[in-house]
Design an enzyme around this catalytic site. Structure first.
Site, PDB file in Angstrom:
ATOM      1  N   ARG A  72       0.878  -1.182   0.000  1.00 17.43           N
ATOM      2  CA  ARG A  72       0.000   0.000   0.000  1.00 17.43           C
ATOM      3  C   ARG A  72       0.906   1.219   0.000  1.00 17.43           C
ATOM      4  O   ARG A  72       1.704   1.390   0.934  1.00 17.43           O
ATOM      5  CB  ARG A  72      -0.918  -0.016   1.222  1.00 17.43           C
ATOM      6  CG  ARG A  72      -1.592   1.312   1.471  1.00 17.43           C
ATOM      7  CD  ARG A  72      -2.692   1.223   2.491  1.00 17.43           C
ATOM      8  NE  ARG A  72      -3.823   0.489   1.965  1.00 17.43           N
ATOM      9  CZ  ARG A  72      -5.028   0.455   2.540  1.00 17.43           C
ATOM     10  NH1 ARG A  72      -5.241   1.097   3.669  1.00 17.43           N
ATOM     11  NH2 ARG A  72      -6.009  -0.221   1.991  1.00 17.43           N
ATOM     12  N   HIS A  74      -7.282   1.027  -6.336  1.00 16.23           N
ATOM     13  CA  HIS A  74      -7.482   0.076  -5.235  1.00 16.23           C
ATOM     14  C   HIS A  74      -8.138  -1.205  -5.786  1.00 16.23           C
ATOM     15  O   HIS A  74      -9.273  -1.528  -5.447  1.00 16.23           O
ATOM     16  CB  HIS A  74      -8.366   0.730  -4.171  1.00 16.23           C
ATOM     17  CG  HIS A  74      -8.340   0.044  -2.830  1.00 16.23           C
ATOM     18  ND1 HIS A  74      -7.488  -0.997  -2.529  1.00 16.23           N
ATOM     19  CD2 HIS A  74      -9.078   0.265  -1.710  1.00 16.23           C
ATOM     20  CE1 HIS A  74      -7.704  -1.384  -1.272  1.00 16.23           C
ATOM     21  NE2 HIS A  74      -8.656  -0.642  -0.764  1.00 16.23           N
ATOM     22  N   GLN A  99      -9.878  -4.024  -3.551  1.00 14.55           N
ATOM     23  CA  GLN A  99     -11.191  -3.683  -3.002  1.00 14.55           C
ATOM     24  C   GLN A  99     -12.288  -3.945  -4.031  1.00 14.55           C
ATOM     25  O   GLN A  99     -13.349  -4.491  -3.708  1.00 14.55           O
ATOM     26  CB  GLN A  99     -11.204  -2.209  -2.584  1.00 14.55           C
ATOM     27  CG  GLN A  99     -12.532  -1.768  -1.998  1.00 14.55           C
ATOM     28  CD  GLN A  99     -12.827  -2.432  -0.664  1.00 14.55           C
ATOM     29  OE1 GLN A  99     -12.047  -2.342   0.246  1.00 14.55           O
ATOM     30  NE2 GLN A  99     -13.967  -3.119  -0.558  1.00 14.55           N
ATOM     31  N   ASP A 156     -17.506   6.503  -0.969  1.00 16.38           N
ATOM     32  CA  ASP A 156     -16.227   6.421  -0.251  1.00 16.38           C
ATOM     33  C   ASP A 156     -16.010   7.779   0.409  1.00 16.38           C
ATOM     34  O   ASP A 156     -16.732   8.742   0.099  1.00 16.38           O
ATOM     35  CB  ASP A 156     -15.109   6.092  -1.267  1.00 16.38           C
ATOM     36  CG  ASP A 156     -13.741   5.846  -0.622  1.00 16.38           C
ATOM     37  OD1 ASP A 156     -13.675   5.672   0.614  1.00 16.38           O
ATOM     38  OD2 ASP A 156     -12.736   5.841  -1.365  1.00 16.38           O
ATOM     39  N   CYS A 191     -16.300   0.952   0.964  1.00 16.37           N
ATOM     40  CA  CYS A 191     -15.102   0.146   1.236  1.00 16.37           C
ATOM     41  C   CYS A 191     -14.667   0.249   2.698  1.00 16.37           C
ATOM     42  O   CYS A 191     -13.914  -0.600   3.173  1.00 16.37           O
ATOM     43  CB  CYS A 191     -13.978   0.537   0.295  1.00 16.37           C
ATOM     44  SG  CYS A 191     -13.437   2.247   0.468  1.00 16.37           S
ATOM     45  N   ARG A 249     -12.948  -9.298   1.096  1.00 13.19           N
ATOM     46  CA  ARG A 249     -11.536  -8.973   0.852  1.00 13.19           C
ATOM     47  C   ARG A 249     -10.670 -10.218   1.095  1.00 13.19           C
ATOM     48  O   ARG A 249      -9.739 -10.503   0.344  1.00 13.19           O
ATOM     49  CB  ARG A 249     -11.069  -7.833   1.782  1.00 13.19           C
ATOM     50  CG  ARG A 249     -11.734  -6.485   1.553  1.00 13.19           C
ATOM     51  CD  ARG A 249     -11.306  -5.863   0.237  1.00 13.19           C
ATOM     52  NE  ARG A 249      -9.870  -5.699   0.153  1.00 13.19           N
ATOM     53  CZ  ARG A 249      -9.175  -4.693   0.682  1.00 13.19           C
ATOM     54  NH1 ARG A 249      -9.805  -3.722   1.306  1.00 13.19           N
ATOM     55  NH2 ARG A 249      -7.858  -4.616   0.563  1.00 13.19           N
TER      56      ARG A 249
HETATM   57  N1   CP Z   1     -11.166  -0.718   2.523  1.00  8.82           N
HETATM   58  C1   CP Z   1      -9.885  -0.717   2.939  1.00  8.82           C
HETATM   59  O1   CP Z   1      -8.946  -0.877   2.158  1.00  8.82           O
HETATM   60  O2   CP Z   1      -9.737  -0.552   4.287  1.00  8.82           O
HETATM   61  P1   CP Z   1      -8.372  -0.368   5.112  1.00  8.82           P
HETATM   62  O3   CP Z   1      -7.854   1.019   4.797  1.00  8.82           O
HETATM   63  O4   CP Z   1      -8.776  -0.528   6.532  1.00  8.82           O
HETATM   64  O5   CP Z   1      -7.399  -1.418   4.660  1.00  8.82           O
HETATM   65  N1  NVA Z   2     -10.180   6.382  -1.008  1.00 14.24           N
HETATM   66  C1  NVA Z   2      -9.805   5.895   0.297  1.00 14.24           C
HETATM   67  C2  NVA Z   2      -9.970   4.411   0.376  1.00 14.24           C
HETATM   68  C3  NVA Z   2      -9.657   3.813   1.710  1.00 14.24           C
HETATM   69  C4  NVA Z   2      -9.771   2.313   1.724  1.00 14.24           C
HETATM   70  C5  NVA Z   2      -8.375   6.294   0.597  1.00 14.24           C
HETATM   71  O1  NVA Z   2      -7.518   6.208  -0.297  1.00 14.24           O
HETATM   72  O2  NVA Z   2      -8.100   6.712   1.725  1.00 14.24           O
END
Ligand code: CP
Ligand code: NVA
Length: 303
Positions: free
Chosen positions: A102, A129, A132, A220, A260, A288
Protein backbone atom coordinates in the site's frame (compact mmCIF):
# COMPACT_ATOMS: atom_id res chain seq x y z
CA UNK A 1 5.91 -12.71 -14.07
CA UNK A 2 2.31 -11.63 -13.32
CA UNK A 3 1.53 -8.68 -11.06
CA UNK A 4 -1.76 -7.29 -9.80
CA UNK A 5 -1.20 -3.54 -9.93
CA UNK A 6 -4.39 -2.83 -11.86
CA UNK A 7 -7.59 -4.67 -12.76
CA UNK A 8 -6.42 -4.30 -16.37
CA UNK A 9 -3.57 -6.73 -15.58
CA UNK A 10 -6.22 -9.47 -15.86
CA UNK A 11 -8.50 -10.40 -18.75
CA UNK A 12 -12.29 -10.55 -18.44
CA UNK A 13 -12.13 -14.33 -18.10
CA UNK A 14 -9.40 -14.12 -15.47
CA UNK A 15 -11.34 -11.59 -13.39
CA UNK A 16 -14.48 -13.72 -13.50
CA UNK A 17 -12.42 -16.81 -12.64
CA UNK A 18 -10.85 -14.97 -9.67
CA UNK A 19 -14.27 -14.07 -8.28
CA UNK A 20 -15.53 -17.63 -8.85
CA UNK A 21 -12.45 -19.02 -7.13
CA UNK A 22 -12.90 -16.60 -4.22
CA UNK A 23 -16.46 -17.88 -3.75
CA UNK A 24 -15.13 -21.43 -3.76
CA UNK A 25 -12.42 -20.57 -1.21
CA UNK A 26 -15.08 -18.93 0.96
CA UNK A 27 -17.01 -22.20 1.03
CA UNK A 28 -13.84 -24.20 1.76
CA UNK A 29 -12.73 -21.99 4.66
CA UNK A 30 -12.07 -24.00 7.79
CA UNK A 31 -12.25 -27.38 6.00
CA UNK A 32 -9.46 -29.84 5.31
CA UNK A 33 -10.00 -29.21 1.58
CA UNK A 34 -8.86 -25.58 1.83
CA UNK A 35 -5.69 -25.31 -0.32
CA UNK A 36 -2.25 -24.31 1.05
CA UNK A 37 -0.40 -23.24 -2.10
CA UNK A 38 1.88 -20.84 -0.17
CA UNK A 39 3.20 -23.58 2.08
CA UNK A 40 6.87 -22.86 2.86
CA UNK A 41 6.62 -19.38 1.31
CA UNK A 42 6.75 -15.85 2.75
CA UNK A 43 4.89 -12.75 1.58
CA UNK A 44 5.96 -9.20 2.51
CA UNK A 45 2.99 -6.86 3.06
CA UNK A 46 4.20 -3.24 3.08
CA UNK A 47 2.14 -0.29 4.35
CA UNK A 48 3.05 3.36 3.73
CA UNK A 49 -0.48 4.27 4.94
CA UNK A 50 -2.73 2.99 7.74
CA UNK A 51 -5.01 0.00 7.21
CA UNK A 52 -7.39 -2.25 9.10
CA UNK A 53 -9.14 -4.43 6.51
CA UNK A 54 -6.29 -4.78 4.02
CA UNK A 55 -3.70 -5.52 6.65
CA UNK A 56 -5.71 -8.11 8.55
CA UNK A 57 -7.31 -9.76 5.52
CA UNK A 58 -3.94 -10.19 3.80
CA UNK A 59 -2.28 -11.47 6.96
CA UNK A 60 -5.04 -14.03 7.54
CA UNK A 61 -5.26 -14.94 3.83
CA UNK A 62 -1.52 -15.68 3.59
CA UNK A 63 -1.62 -17.67 6.82
CA UNK A 64 -4.63 -19.74 5.71
CA UNK A 65 -2.96 -20.44 2.34
CA UNK A 66 -0.07 -21.98 4.29
CA UNK A 67 2.35 -19.04 3.96
CA UNK A 68 4.16 -16.71 6.34
CA UNK A 69 3.00 -13.07 6.23
CA UNK A 70 5.56 -10.36 7.04
CA UNK A 71 3.69 -7.18 7.87
CA UNK A 72 5.94 -4.16 7.34
CA UNK A 73 4.28 -0.98 8.56
CA UNK A 74 5.34 2.56 7.80
CA UNK A 75 8.24 2.85 10.18
CA UNK A 76 9.39 -0.78 10.06
CA UNK A 77 11.57 -0.50 6.98
CA UNK A 78 14.27 1.79 5.66
CA UNK A 79 11.77 2.98 3.03
CA UNK A 80 10.58 5.43 5.72
CA UNK A 81 14.17 6.79 5.92
CA UNK A 82 14.50 7.24 2.19
CA UNK A 83 15.96 3.93 0.99
CA UNK A 84 14.98 3.79 -2.68
CA UNK A 85 12.13 1.43 -3.58
CA UNK A 86 14.42 -0.08 -6.23
CA UNK A 87 16.87 -1.25 -3.52
CA UNK A 88 14.14 -2.40 -1.14
CA UNK A 89 12.57 -4.37 -3.98
CA UNK A 90 15.80 -6.16 -4.92
CA UNK A 91 16.48 -7.07 -1.29
CA UNK A 92 12.95 -8.30 -0.54
CA UNK A 93 13.02 -10.30 -3.76
CA UNK A 94 15.89 -12.35 -2.33
CA UNK A 95 13.86 -13.29 0.77
CA UNK A 96 10.15 -13.50 -0.02
CA UNK A 97 7.99 -15.10 -2.71
CA UNK A 98 5.44 -12.31 -3.20
CA UNK A 99 5.09 -8.64 -2.24
CA UNK A 100 1.87 -6.79 -1.40
CA UNK A 101 2.12 -3.02 -0.91
CA UNK A 102 0.00 0.00 0.00
CA UNK A 103 1.71 3.17 -1.20
CA UNK A 104 1.23 6.86 -1.81
CA UNK A 105 2.80 7.09 -5.28
CA UNK A 106 1.60 4.41 -7.70
CA UNK A 107 5.10 4.53 -9.20
CA UNK A 108 6.46 2.95 -5.99
CA UNK A 109 4.39 -0.16 -6.77
CA UNK A 110 5.71 -0.17 -10.33
CA UNK A 111 9.28 -0.01 -9.03
CA UNK A 112 8.64 -2.86 -6.59
CA UNK A 113 7.27 -4.90 -9.49
CA UNK A 114 10.11 -4.01 -11.85
CA UNK A 115 12.98 -4.63 -9.44
CA UNK A 116 11.90 -7.40 -7.05
CA UNK A 117 11.55 -10.29 -9.51
CA UNK A 118 8.48 -11.31 -7.48
CA UNK A 119 4.74 -10.91 -8.07
CA UNK A 120 3.51 -7.60 -6.61
CA UNK A 121 -0.07 -6.83 -5.58
CA UNK A 122 -1.48 -3.30 -5.22
CA UNK A 123 -3.04 -2.98 -1.76
CA UNK A 124 -4.08 0.63 -2.61
CA UNK A 125 -2.16 3.52 -4.09
CA UNK A 126 -3.11 7.15 -4.64
CA UNK A 127 -4.19 6.01 -8.12
CA UNK A 128 -6.17 2.80 -7.55
CA UNK A 129 -7.48 0.08 -5.24
CA UNK A 130 -8.04 -3.07 -7.32
CA UNK A 131 -8.21 -5.56 -4.41
CA UNK A 132 -11.19 -3.68 -3.00
CA UNK A 133 -13.06 -3.72 -6.30
CA UNK A 134 -12.61 -7.49 -6.66
CA UNK A 135 -14.28 -7.93 -3.25
CA UNK A 136 -17.02 -5.48 -4.25
CA UNK A 137 -17.75 -7.38 -7.46
CA UNK A 138 -17.87 -10.65 -5.52
CA UNK A 139 -20.40 -9.08 -3.13
CA UNK A 140 -22.54 -7.89 -6.05
CA UNK A 141 -22.40 -11.36 -7.62
CA UNK A 142 -23.36 -13.06 -4.37
CA UNK A 143 -26.46 -10.88 -4.15
CA UNK A 144 -27.50 -10.63 -7.80
CA UNK A 145 -25.69 -13.31 -9.84
CA UNK A 146 -24.12 -12.36 -13.18
CA UNK A 147 -23.13 -8.71 -13.58
CA UNK A 148 -24.67 -8.38 -17.07
CA UNK A 149 -26.93 -5.38 -17.34
CA UNK A 150 -26.63 -4.28 -13.71
CA UNK A 151 -26.31 -0.54 -13.06
CA UNK A 152 -23.71 0.38 -10.45
CA UNK A 153 -23.70 3.99 -9.23
CA UNK A 154 -20.64 5.70 -7.79
CA UNK A 155 -21.52 8.83 -5.79
CA UNK A 156 -18.68 10.96 -4.46
CA UNK A 157 -15.02 11.55 -5.12
CA UNK A 158 -13.40 10.61 -8.43
CA UNK A 159 -10.66 8.94 -6.39
CA UNK A 160 -8.61 5.72 -6.38
CA UNK A 161 -11.77 3.63 -5.87
CA UNK A 162 -13.54 5.34 -8.77
CA UNK A 163 -10.41 4.77 -10.91
CA UNK A 164 -10.51 1.02 -10.26
CA UNK A 165 -14.27 0.85 -10.87
CA UNK A 166 -13.77 2.45 -14.28
CA UNK A 167 -11.11 -0.18 -15.01
CA UNK A 168 -13.55 -2.89 -13.88
CA UNK A 169 -16.17 -1.51 -16.28
CA UNK A 170 -13.60 -1.80 -19.10
CA UNK A 171 -13.45 -5.55 -18.52
CA UNK A 172 -16.90 -6.53 -17.22
CA UNK A 173 -20.41 -6.09 -18.59
CA UNK A 174 -22.05 -3.72 -16.11
CA UNK A 175 -23.13 -0.08 -16.42
CA UNK A 176 -21.18 2.35 -14.27
CA UNK A 177 -22.80 5.71 -13.52
CA UNK A 178 -20.50 8.13 -11.70
CA UNK A 179 -21.66 11.30 -9.95
CA UNK A 180 -18.77 13.53 -8.87
CA UNK A 181 -18.69 17.25 -8.09
CA UNK A 182 -16.96 19.63 -10.51
CA UNK A 183 -13.26 19.62 -9.66
CA UNK A 184 -13.34 16.08 -8.25
CA UNK A 185 -13.92 14.16 -11.47
CA UNK A 186 -12.15 10.86 -12.07
CA UNK A 187 -9.00 10.66 -14.19
CA UNK A 188 -9.95 12.14 -17.58
CA UNK A 189 -7.51 10.05 -19.61
CA UNK A 190 -8.84 6.81 -18.15
CA UNK A 191 -12.43 7.91 -18.63
CA UNK A 192 -11.77 8.78 -22.28
CA UNK A 193 -10.03 5.48 -22.85
CA UNK A 194 -12.88 3.56 -21.19
CA UNK A 195 -15.42 5.25 -23.45
CA UNK A 196 -13.28 4.69 -26.57
CA UNK A 197 -13.01 1.01 -25.69
CA UNK A 198 -16.79 0.68 -25.34
CA UNK A 199 -17.15 0.56 -21.55
CA UNK A 200 -20.61 1.61 -20.42
CA UNK A 201 -19.51 4.50 -18.18
CA UNK A 202 -21.30 7.82 -17.66
CA UNK A 203 -20.38 10.85 -15.55
CA UNK A 204 -22.71 13.47 -14.08
CA UNK A 205 -22.59 16.06 -11.31
CA UNK A 206 -26.10 15.07 -10.15
CA UNK A 207 -26.13 12.19 -7.60
CA UNK A 208 -29.83 11.37 -8.17
CA UNK A 209 -29.16 10.90 -11.89
CA UNK A 210 -26.44 8.32 -11.21
CA UNK A 211 -28.47 6.56 -8.51
CA UNK A 212 -31.65 6.33 -10.63
CA UNK A 213 -32.59 2.67 -11.03
CA UNK A 214 -29.17 1.49 -9.81
CA UNK A 215 -28.83 -1.97 -8.28
CA UNK A 216 -25.74 -0.95 -6.37
CA UNK A 217 -25.04 2.46 -4.81
CA UNK A 218 -21.42 2.98 -3.79
CA UNK A 219 -19.48 5.71 -2.08
CA UNK A 220 -16.23 6.42 -0.25
CA UNK A 221 -14.73 9.11 1.97
CA UNK A 222 -14.59 12.67 0.64
CA UNK A 223 -10.94 13.04 1.74
CA UNK A 224 -8.69 10.03 1.13
CA UNK A 225 -5.54 9.16 3.06
CA UNK A 226 -3.02 11.91 2.40
CA UNK A 227 -5.75 14.53 1.75
CA UNK A 228 -6.51 15.26 5.41
CA UNK A 229 -5.61 18.96 5.06
CA UNK A 230 -8.31 19.31 2.36
CA UNK A 231 -11.07 17.79 4.50
CA UNK A 232 -12.96 21.03 5.28
CA UNK A 233 -12.82 22.27 1.67
CA UNK A 234 -13.96 18.88 0.42
CA UNK A 235 -16.89 18.71 2.87
CA UNK A 236 -18.08 21.97 1.31
CA UNK A 237 -17.53 20.82 -2.28
CA UNK A 238 -19.33 17.51 -1.67
CA UNK A 239 -22.48 19.08 -0.21
CA UNK A 240 -25.44 17.12 -1.63
CA UNK A 241 -23.33 14.01 -2.28
CA UNK A 242 -24.25 12.14 0.92
CA UNK A 243 -25.72 8.69 0.28
CA UNK A 244 -28.80 8.99 2.45
CA UNK A 245 -32.27 7.43 2.46
CA UNK A 246 -33.59 10.05 0.00
CA UNK A 247 -30.84 9.31 -2.55
CA UNK A 248 -31.22 5.57 -2.03
CA UNK A 249 -34.94 6.05 -2.80
CA UNK A 250 -33.90 6.88 -6.39
CA UNK A 251 -32.25 3.46 -6.79
CA UNK A 252 -33.87 0.12 -7.59
CA UNK A 253 -35.84 -1.03 -4.51
CA UNK A 254 -33.61 -4.16 -4.43
CA UNK A 255 -30.44 -2.01 -4.38
CA UNK A 256 -27.56 -2.72 -2.06
CA UNK A 257 -25.17 -0.11 -0.70
CA UNK A 258 -21.40 -0.60 -0.72
CA UNK A 259 -18.69 1.38 1.07
CA UNK A 260 -15.10 0.15 1.24
CA UNK A 261 -14.78 1.55 4.80
CA UNK A 262 -13.67 3.30 6.92
CA UNK A 263 -16.87 5.42 6.75
CA UNK A 264 -17.70 8.86 8.10
CA UNK A 265 -21.33 8.74 9.14
CA UNK A 266 -23.14 11.95 8.25
CA UNK A 267 -20.56 12.91 5.61
CA UNK A 268 -20.46 10.64 2.55
CA UNK A 269 -23.09 8.25 3.94
CA UNK A 270 -25.85 8.60 6.55
CA UNK A 271 -25.77 6.36 9.61
CA UNK A 272 -29.26 5.19 8.69
CA UNK A 273 -28.12 3.88 5.30
CA UNK A 274 -24.85 2.41 6.55
CA UNK A 275 -26.66 0.50 9.30
CA UNK A 276 -29.81 -0.11 7.25
CA UNK A 277 -31.12 -3.30 5.61
CA UNK A 278 -29.73 -2.43 2.17
CA UNK A 279 -26.16 -2.05 3.43
CA UNK A 280 -23.82 -4.89 2.40
CA UNK A 281 -20.66 -3.28 3.75
CA UNK A 282 -19.62 -6.01 6.16
CA UNK A 283 -20.07 -8.79 3.59
CA UNK A 284 -18.01 -6.58 1.31
CA UNK A 285 -15.28 -6.24 3.94
CA UNK A 286 -15.28 -10.01 4.57
CA UNK A 287 -14.92 -10.72 0.87
CA UNK A 288 -11.54 -8.97 0.85
CA UNK A 289 -10.20 -12.12 2.53
CA UNK A 290 -11.54 -14.53 -0.07
CA UNK A 291 -10.72 -12.48 -3.18
CA UNK A 292 -7.16 -11.79 -1.99
CA UNK A 293 -6.63 -15.51 -1.43
CA UNK A 294 -7.66 -16.07 -5.06
CA UNK A 295 -5.18 -13.39 -6.20
CA UNK A 296 -2.27 -14.75 -4.10
CA UNK A 297 -2.97 -18.26 -5.36
CA UNK A 298 -3.05 -17.19 -9.02
CA UNK A 299 0.14 -15.12 -8.74
CA UNK A 300 1.93 -18.00 -7.01
CA UNK A 301 0.83 -20.40 -9.75
CA UNK A 302 2.01 -18.10 -12.54
CA UNK A 303 5.24 -16.87 -10.89
N1 CP B 1 -11.17 -0.72 2.52
C1 CP B 1 -9.89 -0.72 2.94
O1 CP B 1 -8.95 -0.88 2.16
O2 CP B 1 -9.74 -0.55 4.29
P1 CP B 1 -8.37 -0.37 5.11
O3 CP B 1 -7.85 1.02 4.80
O4 CP B 1 -8.78 -0.53 6.53
O5 CP B 1 -7.40 -1.42 4.66
N1 NVA C 1 -10.18 6.38 -1.01
C1 NVA C 1 -9.80 5.89 0.30
C2 NVA C 1 -9.97 4.41 0.38
C3 NVA C 1 -9.66 3.81 1.71
C4 NVA C 1 -9.77 2.31 1.72
C5 NVA C 1 -8.38 6.29 0.60
O1 NVA C 1 -7.52 6.21 -0.30
O2 NVA C 1 -8.10 6.71 1.73
Amino acid sequence: MRHFLSLLDFSTDELLALVARARELKSLRGTAAHPRPLSGQSVAVIFEKPSTRTRVSFEVAIHELGGQPLILSKNDTQLSRGEPAEDTARVLGRYVHQIVARTYAHETLEKLARFSGRPVTNALSDRSHPCQILADLMTVQERFGPLEGLKLAWVGDGNNMAYSFIEAAMRLPFDLALACPEGYRPDEALLDRAKREGARVTLTTVPAEAAKGARVVMTDVFASMGQESEAARRREAFRGFTVDQALLGEADPRAIVLHCLPAHRGEEISAEVLEGPQSAVFDQAENRLHTQKAVLELLQREA
